[in-house]
Design an enzyme around this catalytic site. Structure first.
Site, PDB file in Angstrom:
ATOM      1  N   ASP A   6      25.442  76.678 -66.276  1.00 59.57           N
ATOM      2  CA  ASP A   6      25.153  77.078 -64.890  1.00 59.57           C
ATOM      3  C   ASP A   6      23.965  76.635 -64.569  1.00 59.57           C
ATOM      4  O   ASP A   6      23.966  75.749 -63.504  1.00 59.57           O
ATOM      5  CB  ASP A   6      25.121  78.515 -64.863  1.00 59.57           C
ATOM      6  CG  ASP A   6      24.480  79.259 -66.084  1.00 59.57           C
ATOM      7  OD1 ASP A   6      24.229  78.581 -67.203  1.00 59.57           O
ATOM      8  OD2 ASP A   6      24.183  80.448 -66.049  1.00 59.57           O
TER       9      ASP A   6
ATOM     10  N   TYR B  26      41.300  74.782 -73.575  1.00 65.66           N
ATOM     11  CA  TYR B  26      42.473  74.356 -73.346  1.00 65.66           C
ATOM     12  C   TYR B  26      43.381  74.098 -74.649  1.00 65.66           C
ATOM     13  O   TYR B  26      44.318  73.164 -74.547  1.00 65.66           O
ATOM     14  CB  TYR B  26      42.234  72.832 -72.800  1.00 65.66           C
ATOM     15  CG  TYR B  26      41.681  72.732 -71.301  1.00 65.66           C
ATOM     16  CD1 TYR B  26      41.172  73.764 -70.789  1.00 65.66           C
ATOM     17  CD2 TYR B  26      41.404  71.554 -70.846  1.00 65.66           C
ATOM     18  CE1 TYR B  26      40.227  73.792 -69.674  1.00 65.66           C
ATOM     19  CE2 TYR B  26      40.626  71.368 -69.560  1.00 65.66           C
ATOM     20  CZ  TYR B  26      40.277  72.438 -68.689  1.00 65.66           C
ATOM     21  OH  TYR B  26      39.697  72.603 -67.761  1.00 65.66           O
TER      22      TYR B  26
ATOM     23  N   LYS C 135      27.147  77.695 -73.175  1.00 60.75           N
ATOM     24  CA  LYS C 135      26.992  79.027 -72.561  1.00 60.75           C
ATOM     25  C   LYS C 135      26.760  80.047 -73.652  1.00 60.75           C
ATOM     26  O   LYS C 135      27.509  81.006 -73.802  1.00 60.75           O
ATOM     27  CB  LYS C 135      28.045  79.192 -71.782  1.00 60.75           C
ATOM     28  CG  LYS C 135      27.829  80.452 -70.712  1.00 60.75           C
ATOM     29  CD  LYS C 135      26.795  80.265 -69.586  1.00 60.75           C
ATOM     30  CE  LYS C 135      26.524  82.018 -69.089  1.00 60.75           C
ATOM     31  NZ  LYS C 135      25.418  81.654 -68.098  1.00 60.75           N
TER      32      LYS C 135
ATOM     33  N   ASP D 297      35.378  69.073 -67.920  1.00 60.43           N
ATOM     34  CA  ASP D 297      36.265  68.659 -66.802  1.00 60.43           C
ATOM     35  C   ASP D 297      35.540  69.100 -65.446  1.00 60.43           C
ATOM     36  O   ASP D 297      35.436  68.417 -64.764  1.00 60.43           O
ATOM     37  CB  ASP D 297      37.277  69.813 -67.176  1.00 60.43           C
ATOM     38  CG  ASP D 297      38.373  69.600 -66.131  1.00 60.43           C
ATOM     39  OD1 ASP D 297      38.526  68.878 -65.243  1.00 60.43           O
ATOM     40  OD2 ASP D 297      39.511  70.162 -66.220  1.00 60.43           O
TER      41      ASP D 297
ATOM     42  N   ASP E  47      33.675  66.369 -62.462  1.00 62.27           N
ATOM     43  CA  ASP E  47      33.997  66.363 -61.063  1.00 62.27           C
ATOM     44  C   ASP E  47      32.817  66.539 -60.104  1.00 62.27           C
ATOM     45  O   ASP E  47      32.992  65.823 -59.331  1.00 62.27           O
ATOM     46  CB  ASP E  47      35.238  67.610 -60.692  1.00 62.27           C
ATOM     47  CG  ASP E  47      36.708  67.212 -61.239  1.00 62.27           C
ATOM     48  OD1 ASP E  47      36.591  66.496 -61.958  1.00 62.27           O
ATOM     49  OD2 ASP E  47      37.571  67.646 -60.063  1.00 62.27           O
TER      50      ASP E  47
HETATM   51 MG    MG Z   1      39.558  67.788 -63.839  1.00 55.29          MG
END
Ligand code: MG
Ligand code: NAI
Length: 361
Positions: free
Chosen positions: A225, A141, A191, A249, A253
Site C-alpha cells: 500500500d 493466481y 503485506k 500485476d 499497471d
Molecule cells: Mg494486468
C-alpha cells in the site's frame, strides 16, 4: 554466415490473440524483424491463430500440443487475449496462464522507464527507470479455490494464495541478480503486516537469500500500500521491485501511468536457463473499446519486441528499437491518440522503423 548475410535465424511464434491483438502484432512484427537485422539475425515467424475465436470455433483456445509447438521456437510474441463473447477469466485461463505455467515462465519482467515527451499525470518523472519483477507461477493466481452454496445467501468463495520456498528462492535469486546488474536497490514488496503466513515467508526467504548470496546489493522491505504512494511520489527512488503475482500485476499497471499509459508498457515472461521460449507481450489486454478502429498504440508491443530481442542475443536491435521509440514519441504525426498523437497503428509502427533506419548507417 549464409548467403543472405545473416548469421542466425530467430524463430518467433506470434500469437496475435483477440481484440486489438492482431492489429498491434501485425504492425509490430515487421519492425521487430527489421531491427534484428542489425544483429545479423533473420526472423522467421509462425503465426498461430490461438485465442478466443479459435475457442469459440473448436472449443479450445490452443491445440493440445500447444506447448510442443511453441517449444519449436526461440520466443513467443503475444498480442492480447480477451474476447467479447467470452468471460475474461475464460480468455485468461485458456491461453495466457496455461502457457506461463506449462513453460514454467516464473519471471514476469515489467520495465518502467519514463520517456521524455510522453505526458503523464505524474509530473517530474525525469530519470525514472525501474523494473517490476513479478513472481509468475503461484501466489493468488494458483487456481486453487472453489465456491459452495451457489447463489444462496450463505454462498462462500475462496481463492487460495500459495507461496512456496522454492518459488520465492528462484524469483529472489533472479531479482537480486538483476539489481546487481543494474546497480540498483532491491525492494521487496509484501503485506506481511497483515498476511502473516504467506508474505511473512517472502520476507524471511528473500531476506536470508540477500544476506547469504547478495550482501553487496542494497535491500529494503516495503508494504504494497505504501509502495503505491511512493511509485507516484518518488518514482526515482526505485530500482528493482520484487513482487508477488497479484501485487506485481497491479503495481505494474500503475507503473504504466508513469510511462504514458497501457499503450506503452511492455513485459517479458521468462524461465531463465530453462531452455524454453519466453512469452513477450504488452501489459495491456485486448482493448475491446478500440478494437478494429486502427488506433491502438503498437509501442508496448514493439517495446516487448525489444525485450524479446535482448533476451535472444540481439542487443543492437533491442537498443535501436528503444532509441527509435524515444525519438518518435514527441511527434504527433508519428504516434497514436492515447499518447497525444494523430497517427494510426501502422503509421506509428512504421515511424519507429523509419527512425532507426535513418539512425543506422
Ligand atoms: Mg494486468
Ligand atoms: P485493456 O488493457 O484491454 O484496456 C484498458 C484501457 O486501456 C482501455 O481503455 C483500452 O482502450 C486502453 N488500451 C489498452 N491497450 C491500448 C493500446 N495498445 N493503445 C491504446 N489504448 C489501449 O484492459 P481491460 O479493458 O480491463 O480488459 C479487456 C480484456 O483484456 C479483458 O478480457 C481482460 O481479461 C483482457 N486482458 C488480457 C491481458 C493479456 O492478454 N495478458 C491483460 C489484461 C487484460
Amino acid at each position: 554466415m549464409n548467403a543472405s548475410g545473416h548469421e542466425r535465424t530467430l524463430r518467433i511464434a506470434a500469437i496475435a490473440g483477440d481484440g486489438i491483438g492482431p492489429e498491434i502484432v501485425g504492425a509490430s512484427l515487421p519492425v521487430i524483424a527489421a531491427a534484428a537485422r542489425l544483429d545479423r539475425v533473420r526472423v522467421e515467424v509462425t503465426e498461430l491463430d490461438w485465442g478466443g475465436e479459435r475457442l469459440l470455433r473448436t472449443g479450445a483456445a490452443m491445440p493440445e500440443d500447444a506447448t510442443a509447438v511453441v517449444r519449436e521456437h526461440d520466443a513467443i510474441l503475444l498480442g492480447a487475449v480477451g474476447h467479447p463473447q467470452l468471460t475474461p477469466d475464460v480468455s485468461v485461463w485458456s491461453l495466457v496462464l496455461p502457457l506461463r505455467k506449462e513453460l514454467d515462465l516464473y519471471v514476469n519482467l515489467r520495465p518502467i522507464r519514463a520517456l521524455e515527451n510522453v505526458d503523464s499525470p505524474v509530473v517530474d518523472l525525469a530519470g525514472t527507470d525501474f523494473v517490476v519483477v513479478r513472481e509468475n507461477t503461484e501466489g493468488e493466481y494458483s487456481g486453487i479455490g472453489g465456491r459452495v452454496h451457489s447463489g444462496g445467501a450463505h454462498e462462500v468463495a475462496t481463492d487460495v494464495a500459495v507461496h512456496s520456498r522454492r518459488a520465492l528462492t528462484r524469483i529472489g535469486r533472479y531479482a537480486f541478480g538483476l539489481a546487481r546488474e543494474r546497480g540498483q536497490r532491491l525492494t521487496l514488496v509484501t503485506k506481511s503486516n497483515v498476511s502473516r503466513h504467506g508474505y511473512a515467508l517472502w520476507d524471511e526467504v528473500i531476506g536470508e537469500l540477500g544476506a547469504a548470496e547478495f550482501p553487496d546489493v542494497p535491500f529494503e522491505l516495503a508494504f504494497v500500500d505504501a509502495m503505491a504512494t511512493r511509485m507516484i511520489e518518488r518514482p526515482r527512488s526505485l530500482g528493482v521491485l520484487l513482487c508477488s503475482n497479484l501485487f506485481g500485476d497491479i503495481l505494474s499497471d500503475l507503473g504504466a501511468v508513469l510511462q504514458g499509459g497501457l499503450g506503452m508498457a511492455a513485459s517479458a515472461n521468462l524461465c531463465p536457463g530453462g531452455g524454453v521460449p519466453g512469452v513477450f507481450e504488452p501489459v495491456h489486454g485486448s482493448a475491446p473499446d478500440i478494437a478494429g478502429k486502427g488506433i491502438a498504440n503498437p509501442l508496448a508491443t514493439i517495446l516487448s519486441g525489444a525485450l524479446l530481442l535482448r533476451e535472444n542475443g540481439c542487443p543492437l536491435g533491442a537498443a535501436a528499437l528503444e532509441e527509435a521509440i524515444s525519438a518518435t514519441v514527441g511527434r504527433a504525426e508519428a504516434t497514436t491518440p492515447d499518447i497525444g498523437g494523430t497517427a494510426d497503428t501502422v503509421t506509428a509502427a512504421n515511424a519507429v522503423m523509419d527512425e532507426f533506419e535513418a539512425a543506422t548507417p
